[in-house]
Design an enzyme around this catalytic site. Structure first.
Site, mmCIF file in Angstrom:
data_model
loop_
_atom_site.group_PDB
_atom_site.id
_atom_site.type_symbol
_atom_site.label_atom_id
_atom_site.label_comp_id
_atom_site.label_asym_id
_atom_site.label_seq_id
_atom_site.Cartn_x
_atom_site.Cartn_y
_atom_site.Cartn_z
ATOM 1 N N GLU A 311 6.543 -9.560 -18.817
ATOM 2 C CA GLU A 311 5.577 -10.216 -18.949
ATOM 3 C C GLU A 311 4.784 -10.086 -20.399
ATOM 4 O O GLU A 311 3.334 -9.781 -20.581
ATOM 5 C CB GLU A 311 4.381 -9.689 -17.685
ATOM 6 C CG GLU A 311 4.643 -10.013 -16.453
ATOM 7 C CD GLU A 311 3.902 -9.735 -15.383
ATOM 8 O OE1 GLU A 311 3.016 -8.856 -15.413
ATOM 9 O OE2 GLU A 311 4.014 -10.470 -14.419
ATOM 10 N N ASP A 385 6.626 -9.244 -5.933
ATOM 11 C CA ASP A 385 5.363 -8.646 -6.565
ATOM 12 C C ASP A 385 4.181 -8.117 -5.631
ATOM 13 O O ASP A 385 3.397 -9.101 -5.474
ATOM 14 C CB ASP A 385 4.686 -9.470 -7.869
ATOM 15 C CG ASP A 385 3.810 -8.835 -8.701
ATOM 16 O OD1 ASP A 385 3.332 -7.892 -8.338
ATOM 17 O OD2 ASP A 385 3.511 -9.901 -9.531
ATOM 18 N N GLU A 413 -5.201 -6.737 -4.907
ATOM 19 C CA GLU A 413 -5.053 -7.820 -5.696
ATOM 20 C C GLU A 413 -4.490 -9.036 -4.940
ATOM 21 O O GLU A 413 -4.961 -10.342 -4.998
ATOM 22 C CB GLU A 413 -3.834 -7.806 -6.806
ATOM 23 C CG GLU A 413 -3.418 -8.971 -7.822
ATOM 24 C CD GLU A 413 -2.421 -8.643 -8.736
ATOM 25 O OE1 GLU A 413 -1.919 -7.570 -8.689
ATOM 26 O OE2 GLU A 413 -2.179 -9.524 -9.368
HETATM 27 C C1 BDP Z 1 1.179 -8.236 -11.285
HETATM 28 C C2 BDP Z 1 -0.170 -8.410 -11.850
HETATM 29 C C3 BDP Z 1 -0.770 -8.051 -13.194
HETATM 30 C C4 BDP Z 1 0.415 -6.842 -13.652
HETATM 31 C C5 BDP Z 1 1.728 -7.053 -12.946
HETATM 32 C C6 BDP Z 1 2.469 -5.478 -13.236
HETATM 33 O O1 BDP Z 1 -0.867 -9.649 -11.536
HETATM 34 O O2 BDP Z 1 -1.929 -8.122 -13.664
HETATM 35 O O3 BDP Z 1 0.206 -6.376 -14.965
HETATM 36 O O4 BDP Z 1 1.771 -7.120 -11.687
HETATM 37 O O5 BDP Z 1 2.590 -5.026 -12.348
HETATM 38 O O6 BDP Z 1 1.249 -8.443 -9.930
HETATM 39 O O7 BDP Z 1 2.604 -5.180 -14.442
#
Ligand code: BDP
Length: 723
Positions: A311, A385, A413
């Site tokens: 990411e 996730d 979340e």
């Molecule tokens: C996702 C979240 C994001 C996190 C990412 C993570 O939406 O905000 O940065 O996981 O775990 O689920 O790095």
């Protein structure tokens, strides 16, 4: 009765009323499960021959913390001042400490040498002719954990006459991950701002930090990562390290070590280097020096947590190095000081067209055996996730030479933020008890995590914290239960989530059976209800883009394909679901052969994972005899009905607890019902549009058109808007 007497009688009656009302007096949730309110008389009676005096040292800060916790707890629960003593003078003494801190305990020869560092025993004994209870550890921290356990027995109304308890944590690193930014925001935080007041640190040590440490120690959490995995480099600058050291000082007496999320490219950003290549000697030297600097300030610093090459985060692959190269370089810098690297496996790439669910395994499995001894790989519970339901991550059991940590998300979340009542215990338990079959039957995820399956002593469990500046810490009273259950399962991943829920309810609200039973039932059903109204039958990732609030199965607006709901459900006229079978993405092959065969076969796949592994025609016959289409609608509807039932249950419980918390829960449940209906209706409208099928008879149509749901927008969603 003369006027004077009447006045006294009135006053007396008022006093009695006040006293009786005491258990339900206003509460704001700040005390969490450590409320220590006066026990009801029938419970207090259980302890009338106990807690006559307290024999405990105060030579170290941990001993002092233990002593003040016991005084606070016992005085509060029993409504009397427990006197401190050096010797046993009567029945009912409580003796606390280690053989080193207490001559009495040394004399009792309790075999504390066989205990681990953090272990303890609690035993009913006779000392100099008097009945007593001893709470002993080999180290101070064990005695503190034992004290919290002892208090829990009283808080939950358990008998303490014949105790013979022995507890050891099954997992070594039990860690909260705060996704907190230095500017005070919390990524995916729904409980206010970050509790770390960086600006006022290191001078101002908010008393809240101590309460945070108490709460964590009470459930055995022994580590905290202070900053977000999407980390900046600033936390590693001297100014911030001094602040970090101040927090470490506050937490130390409670056995909690601090860790930091680091930015892989920090040597460039704050070190003036041209590269962050892990094989570059200058980069290695920079990290070694940084580690030395940290340990000079914080001798018991825990180590680093790293999100790399995921990411948009920098990482070793930027230099064509592997995750092992990156992790080992940091591990070598920390090793001389006893620190660890927790390297995240949540890695997937913008450019890789492969099924996202497969990418972490593809990346990490080949690296098994390549990590240095002080590296743990931190793996999310599911392959995609933190969704309301996913099968367990196929890396569990697939990297026997590497310690794998569990990463759970405590903050909700994907499960309704602060307001939905969703107890995550059943989710955690479902994953931990899943059988990976990796080394034969019974190779549960819990045994991978606690190291027993593959012979690891370095073990860990991490939970993404749901803690913020809200007075109740977690955004709602029931969200506190998710923090609690995480800690208890990190201590022992084989505990039952129901038993933990019951403990929590008793400590947080009331020991009244008429309250406890329905509330525990409600909690236990709440996760399945959320799965039903959000993502039943193996669906996942249907939430709104970016902010992740509310349903948006139609959404295809995200820049990256695997951030779009449509990528995950593939719904069209013919059917729905992601084909991960051998003829699809073949994600099934990442599981042990027996499981792969099971998941590959639609008839053998548990229906709760059906659409995760298979693309299925709408008219497919489910085990119930209904078509998939009917069953999908029935799950969505059931989810809403369950919340209605939860509201009904709660409405019967007014008066058992204080009005403040009662009313907030009631209002949040009303919000949850509204939003569950919205999830159901929006998803039904969308899938009906995709399938072209009429609703099965007896089911209400969505309240609005699909266009309406698609047109909704949500500025300023908490936990997201401004980074
Ligand atoms: C996702 C979240 C994001 C996190 C990412 C993570 O939406 O905000 O940065 O996981 O775990 O689920 O790095």
């Amino acid at each position: 009765m003369n006027a004077f007497l009447r006045a006294w009688v009135t006053l007396f009656l008022m006093l009695i009323t006040l006293l009786c009302a005491a258990p339900t007096r206003a509460e704001d949730g700040y005390d969490l499960w450590l409320r220590y309110r006066l026990l009801a008389p029938e419970q207090a009676k259980l302890y009338q021959d106990h807690a006559s005096e307290l024999i405990i040292g105060h030579a170290t800060s941990t001993q002092s913390a233990t002593r003040s916790e016991l005084q606070r707890g016992l005085n509060g629960l029993l409504g009397r001042d427990i006197s401190l003593s050096d010797t046993v003078t009567r029945d009912g003494a409580i003796i606390v400490g280690t053989p080193a801190s207490s001559a009495l305990i040394a004399r009792l020869s309790l075999n504390t040498q066989s205990l681990g560092n953090e272990s303890y025993l609690i035993r009913s004994v006779v000392v100099d002719g008097h009945a007593a209870t001893v709470i002993a550890g080999r180290e101070d921290i064990g005695a503190l954990y034992g004290a919290f356990h002892f208090l829990r027995l009283l808080q939950t109304g358990r008998p303490i006459d014949h105790l013979d308890l022995h507890e050891s944590p099954r997992v070594k690193l039990r860690v909260l991950n705060h996704w907190d930014y230095l500017n005070g925001q919390v990524e995916r935080g729904y409980a206010g701002a970050s509790i770390w007041d960086w600006w006022k640190l290191p001078d101002w040590r908010d008393p809240r930090y101590t309460d945070y440490a108490r709460a964590n120690a009470s459930i055995g959490i022994n580590g905290t990562v202070l900053d977000n995995v999407n980390a900046g480099a600033t936390i590693l600058t001297p100014v911030y390290l001094e602040k970090v050291a101040a927090l470490a000082d506050v937490f130390r007496p409670y056995g909690i070590r601090v860790y930091l999320s680091i930015r892989f490219s920090a040597p460039m950003e704050i070190g003036g280097l041209k590269t962050a290549d892990p094989l570059d000697p200058q980069v290695q030297a920079w990290w070694r020096a940084k580690a030395d600097e940290i340990y000079k300030r914080i001798p018991d610093f825990g180590g680093f947590l790293v999100k790399a090459n995921s990411e948009g985060q920098p990482g070793p692959e930027d230099y064509k190095r592997t995750h092992a190269d990156g992790a080992n370089m940091l591990a070598d810098a920390l090793a001389p000081h006893g620190g660890v690297v927790m390297w995240r496996a949540f890695v997937y790439s913008q450019t890789n067209p492969e099924d996202r669910a497969k990418q972490a395994y593809d990346e990490f499995k080949p690296l098994d055996g390549r990590f240095h001894a002080n590296v743990l790989i931190q793996v999310k519970n599911g392959p995609v996730d933190f969704q309301p339901r996913e099968p367990f991550h196929p890396l569990f059991g697939a990297m026997p030479k590497t310690p794998l940590m569990m990463e759970f998300e405590i903050t909700k979340e994907y499960l309704g933020f602060a307001t939905h009542l969703v107890y995550l215990g059943p989710l955690f338990e479902e994953v931990l008890s899943a059988d990976t079959m990796a080394h034969g039957k019974g190779s549960t995820v819990a045994k991978v995590i606690d190291g027993s399956l593959e012979g690891h002593t370095l073990t860990g469990m991490a939970g993404v914290a749901n803690i913020g500046t809200d007075r109740n810490w977690s955004g709602s009273d029931f969200n506190q239960a998710n923090w609690y259950v995480f800690g208890r399962l990190a201590w022992n991943p084989t505990l039952s989530s129901r038993v933990i829920a019951e403990e929590w309810v008793r400590m947080t609200f009331s020991n009244n059976e008429a309250f406890v039973k329905p509330v525990v039932d409600m909690m236990m059903g709440s996760r399945e209800a959320a799965v039903d109204y959000m993502t039943p039958l193996g669906l996942l990732h249907l939430m709104g883009p970016g902010h992740h609030y509310g349903p948006a199965p139609w959404d295809a607006s995200e820049s990256q394909a695997d951030w779009r709901p449509v990528y995950y459900h593939h719904a069209d006229r013919l059917g729905i679901g992601f084909d991960r079978t051998r003829t699809g993405s073949d994600a099934v092959a990442q599981y042990a052969p027996a499981l792969a065969a099971q998941f590959n076969d639609i008839k053998q796949t548990p229906e709760q994972y059906l659409l995760y592994f298979h693309h299925v025609p709408w008219d497919y016959r489910m085990r119930s005899g209904q078509t998939l289409w009917s069953e999908l609608i029935s799950h969505y509807t059931q989810g809403v009905d369950d919340i209605k039932q939860m509201r009904e249950t709660w409405s019967q419980l007014e008066g058992y607890i204080d009005a403040e918390r009662y009313h907030q829960v009631a209002t949040f449940l009303a919000i949850q019902e509204k939003e569950a209906q919205w999830w159901r209706d929006a998803c039904v409208a969308y899938f009906q549009n995709a399938s072209g099928l009429p609703l099965p008879t007896g089911y209400a149509p969505p309240a609005h058109s699909l266009n309406y749901y698609e047109s909704l927008s949500f500025p300023y969603v908490p936990g997201f808007s401004s980074w």
